[in-house]
Write an enzyme that holds these catalytic residues in place. Structure first.
Site, PDB file in Angstrom:
ATOM      1  N   ARG A 171      -3.043 -13.668  11.269  1.00  6.26           N
ATOM      2  CA  ARG A 171      -3.796 -13.312  12.459  1.00  6.26           C
ATOM      3  C   ARG A 171      -4.977 -12.452  12.044  1.00  6.26           C
ATOM      4  NH1 ARG A 171      -2.312 -10.075  16.431  1.00  6.26           N
ATOM      5  NH2 ARG A 171      -1.557  -8.618  14.873  1.00  6.26           N
ATOM      6  N   ARG A 175     -11.246  -7.657  18.981  1.00  5.03           N
ATOM      7  CA  ARG A 175     -11.189  -6.915  20.243  1.00  5.03           C
ATOM      8  C   ARG A 175     -12.452  -7.181  21.022  1.00  5.03           C
ATOM      9  NH1 ARG A 175      -9.480  -1.076  17.870  1.00  5.03           N
ATOM     10  NH2 ARG A 175      -7.393  -1.688  17.191  1.00  5.03           N
ATOM     11  N   ARG A 279     -13.502   0.006  -1.542  1.00  7.34           N
ATOM     12  CA  ARG A 279     -13.950   0.962  -0.522  1.00  7.34           C
ATOM     13  C   ARG A 279     -14.215   2.327  -1.137  1.00  7.34           C
ATOM     14  NH1 ARG A 279      -8.720   2.535   3.240  1.00  7.34           N
ATOM     15  NH2 ARG A 279      -7.370   3.160   1.540  1.00  7.34           N
ATOM     16  N   ASP A 355       5.003   2.031   5.879  1.00  9.52           N
ATOM     17  CA  ASP A 355       4.129   3.125   6.261  1.00  9.52           C
ATOM     18  C   ASP A 355       4.966   4.403   6.316  1.00  9.52           C
ATOM     19  OD1 ASP A 355       1.517   2.153   6.485  1.00  9.52           O
ATOM     20  OD2 ASP A 355       1.942   1.207   8.419  1.00  9.52           O
TER      21      ASP A 355
HETATM   22  C1  FAD Z   1      -2.676   3.087  -1.536  1.00  8.77           C
HETATM   23  C2  FAD Z   1      -1.705   3.378  -0.422  1.00  8.77           C
HETATM   24  C3  FAD Z   1      -2.172   3.851   0.798  1.00  8.77           C
HETATM   25  C4  FAD Z   1      -1.273   4.130   1.832  1.00  8.77           C
HETATM   26  N1  FAD Z   1      -1.774   4.550   3.041  1.00  8.77           N
HETATM   27  C5  FAD Z   1      -0.925   4.806   4.044  1.00  8.77           C
HETATM   28  C6  FAD Z   1      -1.430   5.208   5.333  1.00  8.77           C
HETATM   29  O1  FAD Z   1      -2.641   5.346   5.541  1.00  8.77           O
HETATM   30  N2  FAD Z   1      -0.531   5.443   6.323  1.00  8.77           N
HETATM   31  C7  FAD Z   1       0.822   5.315   6.136  1.00  8.77           C
HETATM   32  O2  FAD Z   1       1.590   5.559   7.080  1.00  8.77           O
HETATM   33  N3  FAD Z   1       1.324   4.941   4.937  1.00  8.77           N
HETATM   34  C8  FAD Z   1       0.495   4.691   3.888  1.00  8.77           C
HETATM   35  N4  FAD Z   1       0.999   4.314   2.663  1.00  8.77           N
HETATM   36  C9  FAD Z   1       2.473   4.267   2.480  1.00  8.77           C
HETATM   37  C10 FAD Z   1       3.079   5.621   1.987  1.00  8.77           C
HETATM   38  O3  FAD Z   1       2.482   5.961   0.754  1.00  8.77           O
HETATM   39  C11 FAD Z   1       4.596   5.482   1.826  1.00  8.77           C
HETATM   40  O4  FAD Z   1       5.186   5.151   3.060  1.00  8.77           O
HETATM   41  C12 FAD Z   1       5.317   6.744   1.297  1.00  8.77           C
HETATM   42  O5  FAD Z   1       4.572   7.437   0.348  1.00  8.77           O
HETATM   43  C13 FAD Z   1       6.637   6.339   0.690  1.00  8.77           C
HETATM   44  O6  FAD Z   1       7.409   7.453   0.331  1.00  8.77           O
HETATM   45  P1  FAD Z   1       8.636   7.286  -0.681  1.00  8.77           P
HETATM   46  O7  FAD Z   1       9.350   8.599  -0.729  1.00  8.77           O
HETATM   47  O8  FAD Z   1       9.418   6.083  -0.378  1.00  8.77           O
HETATM   48  O9  FAD Z   1       7.966   6.934  -2.107  1.00  8.77           O
HETATM   49  P2  FAD Z   1       7.055   7.774  -3.137  1.00  8.77           P
HETATM   50  O10 FAD Z   1       6.083   8.608  -2.405  1.00  8.77           O
HETATM   51  O11 FAD Z   1       6.573   6.809  -4.119  1.00  8.77           O
HETATM   52  O12 FAD Z   1       8.120   8.752  -3.836  1.00  8.77           O
HETATM   53  C14 FAD Z   1       8.976   8.344  -4.870  1.00  8.77           C
HETATM   54  C15 FAD Z   1       9.073   9.485  -5.863  1.00  8.77           C
HETATM   55  O13 FAD Z   1      10.095   9.172  -6.811  1.00  8.77           O
HETATM   56  C16 FAD Z   1       9.689   9.658  -8.077  1.00  8.77           C
HETATM   57  N5  FAD Z   1      10.435   8.939  -9.108  1.00  8.77           N
HETATM   58  C17 FAD Z   1      10.420   7.602  -9.365  1.00  8.77           C
HETATM   59  N6  FAD Z   1      11.236   7.319 -10.402  1.00  8.77           N
HETATM   60  C18 FAD Z   1      11.783   8.496 -10.808  1.00  8.77           C
HETATM   61  C19 FAD Z   1      12.686   8.854 -11.852  1.00  8.77           C
HETATM   62  N7  FAD Z   1      13.205   7.953 -12.690  1.00  8.77           N
HETATM   63  N8  FAD Z   1      13.038  10.164 -11.999  1.00  8.77           N
HETATM   64  C20 FAD Z   1      12.499  11.115 -11.171  1.00  8.77           C
HETATM   65  N9  FAD Z   1      11.629  10.825 -10.182  1.00  8.77           N
HETATM   66  C21 FAD Z   1      11.281   9.531  -9.994  1.00  8.77           C
HETATM   67  C22 FAD Z   1       8.188   9.359  -8.097  1.00  8.77           C
HETATM   68  O14 FAD Z   1       7.530  10.153  -9.066  1.00  8.77           O
HETATM   69  C23 FAD Z   1       7.785   9.693  -6.671  1.00  8.77           C
HETATM   70  O15 FAD Z   1       7.347  11.027  -6.550  1.00  8.77           O
HETATM   71  C24 FAD Z   1       0.125   3.965   1.639  1.00  8.77           C
HETATM   72  C25 FAD Z   1       0.593   3.481   0.416  1.00  8.77           C
HETATM   73  C26 FAD Z   1      -0.307   3.175  -0.601  1.00  8.77           C
HETATM   74  C27 FAD Z   1       0.231   2.600  -1.882  1.00  8.77           C
END
Ligand code: FAD
Length: 373
Positions: A171, A175, A279, A355
């Site tokens: 999609r 708007r 961007r 997100d």
């Molecule tokens: C480029 C980008 C832009 C984004 N923009 C948005 C947005 O505008 N709005 C929105 O709502 N969401 C956005 N998101 C999504 C958002 O980033 C995620 O929803 C969120 O960060 C996920 O959290 P998490 O805890 O699952 O993972 P993460 O933040 O990845 O946390 C995982 C943690 O585990 C640690 N880890 C991994 N393996 C190990 C290990 N073996 N030992 C110790 N530590 C470890 C890592 O270092 C990390 O700190 C975006 C994502 C990306 C990639």
């Protein structure tokens, strides 16, 4: 005697919220992260008074009232509204596609005129679209495709739109109103003071060890807690025994500029094929160019974003949920389901793009499920 009830691997949003919920229920938890910082990918670093989104721009948006009420315990959010601008060879267009975009593109002033033009251009594609180019034209017509979709998509995928499958674009919302608000969300904003401060508050009073890789010290760390919550990559946890799950990657080039305003907006997408970046983010505009005391900031920081090919060892960003990777993930999930002592969570633990609001809801639900037992 185990010292902790839960060892939480990853101080990102999922790990931090699970840790908070466990602690609130009287459990003893230890949070570790292999990075030297908390907050995972929402980490922001203050440079020259500007909160820089180090792992890509993060804009909080949700329709989920429960999530909003929950997260606003830990931060006050500002009224930032995401209204990106597209730059096509120096011509600026409003995004998402709306009446401002159509007025700039064709000079039309009424929705009827815009609809008639799009309908006329869509007719170019007869029959079932055979590739992404045909699919996009069949949805919004050639002009919007050529100026606002083609180059950007080709940079994102590293391939010509004619070589990309049609199903990637299902999609393309248009708007017929003058509305530049990108997210159709009831609640939207940026935590005042940055995401790191917000995660610091979530983790308040909880023991955190940074620069500690779980997989390098598995036996010792396992011995410390009754149960593990693991938010790292699931394939790495199982030593890639079935193969490597693939990601799409992004790289960032940050620049500090000695002037107050570079592009006048937080996000400008470069939609031509020739500009190498997809961007430019100008971080100060997430907080209206002001510091926490309300003073204007004299300098600015921009990040040029490039879409790059991911290879094992690179920072994993977006999971590639195609058939091949999904069936590989299913094999790892089978192992994970049998591992009753480990809870896999977060975007890397379940190999799915989420997100922030979805991650918060998932961590909260996981905790409710765990502690209802
Ligand atoms: C480029 C980008 C832009 C984004 N923009 C948005 C947005 O505008 N709005 C929105 O709502 N969401 C956005 N998101 C999504 C958002 O980033 C995620 O929803 C969120 O960060 C996920 O959290 P998490 O805890 O699952 O993972 P993460 O933040 O990845 O946390 C995982 C943690 O585990 C640690 N880890 C991994 N393996 C190990 C290990 N073996 N030992 C110790 N530590 C470890 C890592 O270092 C990390 O700190 C975006 C994502 C990306 C990639």
């Amino acid at each position: 005697m185990k010292k902790y009830d839960y060892l939480i691997v990853g101080a990102g949003l999922f790990g931090a919220i699970f840790a908070r919920e466990a602690t609130n229920r009287g459990k003893k938890v230890l949070v570790i992260d292999k990075r030297s910082t908390i907050a995972g990918n929402v980490y922001t670093e203050k440079i020259e008074g500007i909160n820089v989104h180090k792992y890509g721009a993060h804009i909080f948006h949700t329709n989920n009232k429960k999530v909003w009420n929950y997260i606003t315990q830990f931060a006050e959010f500002n009224r930032f509204t995401n209204s990106p601008v597209a730059n096509y060879k120096g011509e600026l267009y409003s995004l998402p596609f709306n009446m401002y975009t159509f007025n700039k593109m064709w000079g039309v002033v009424s929705p009827d005129e815009a609809i008639a033009l799009i309908e006329k251009q869509r007719k170019e594609i007869k029959g079932e679209p055979q590739n992404l180019e045909e699919q996009a034209i069949s949805l919004v017509g050639r002009d919007i495709y050529e100026k606002l979709i083609k180059g950007y998509t080709e940079k994102q995928w590293g391939r010509d739109c004619k070589e990309l499958p049609a199903f990637i674009i299902k999609r393309l919302p248009v708007r017929m109103t003058f509305d530049n608000n990108y997210f159709n969300a009831l609640y939207q904003g940026i935590p005042i003071g940055g995401y790191t401060k917000m995660v610091e508050r979530i983790l308040d009073g909880i023991e955190v060890r940074l620069e500690t890789n779980y997989l390098d010290n598995k036996e010792e760390l396992c011995g410390l807690a009754h149960k593990i919550v693991y938010t790292g990559p699931i394939d790495e946890y199982y030593d890639f025994k079935f193969g490597v799950l693939e990601y799409r990657s992004v790289s960032f080039e940050n620049e500090l500029i000695d002037k107050p305003n570079y592009q006048g907006n937080a996000a400008v997408n470069y939609t031509d094929r020739e500009t190498p970046w997809t961007r430019i983010i100008e971080h100060k505009w997430f907080e209206f160019g002001k510091d926490e005391e309300g003073n204007d900031l004299p300098k600015t920081i921009i990040s040029r974003e490039y879409s790059t090919e991911w290879k094992p060892g690179d920072e994993p960003y977006y999971p590639v949920n195609d058939e091949k990777n999904n069936s590989l993930y299913a094999k790892y999930k089978e192992l994970a389901d049998a591992d009753k002592n480990v809870i896999f969570g977060g975007r890397l633990g379940v190999y799915k793009y989420y997100d922030m609001d979805q991650i918060i809801a998932a961590a909260f639900d996981e905790a409710e499920k765990e502690f209802a037992l």
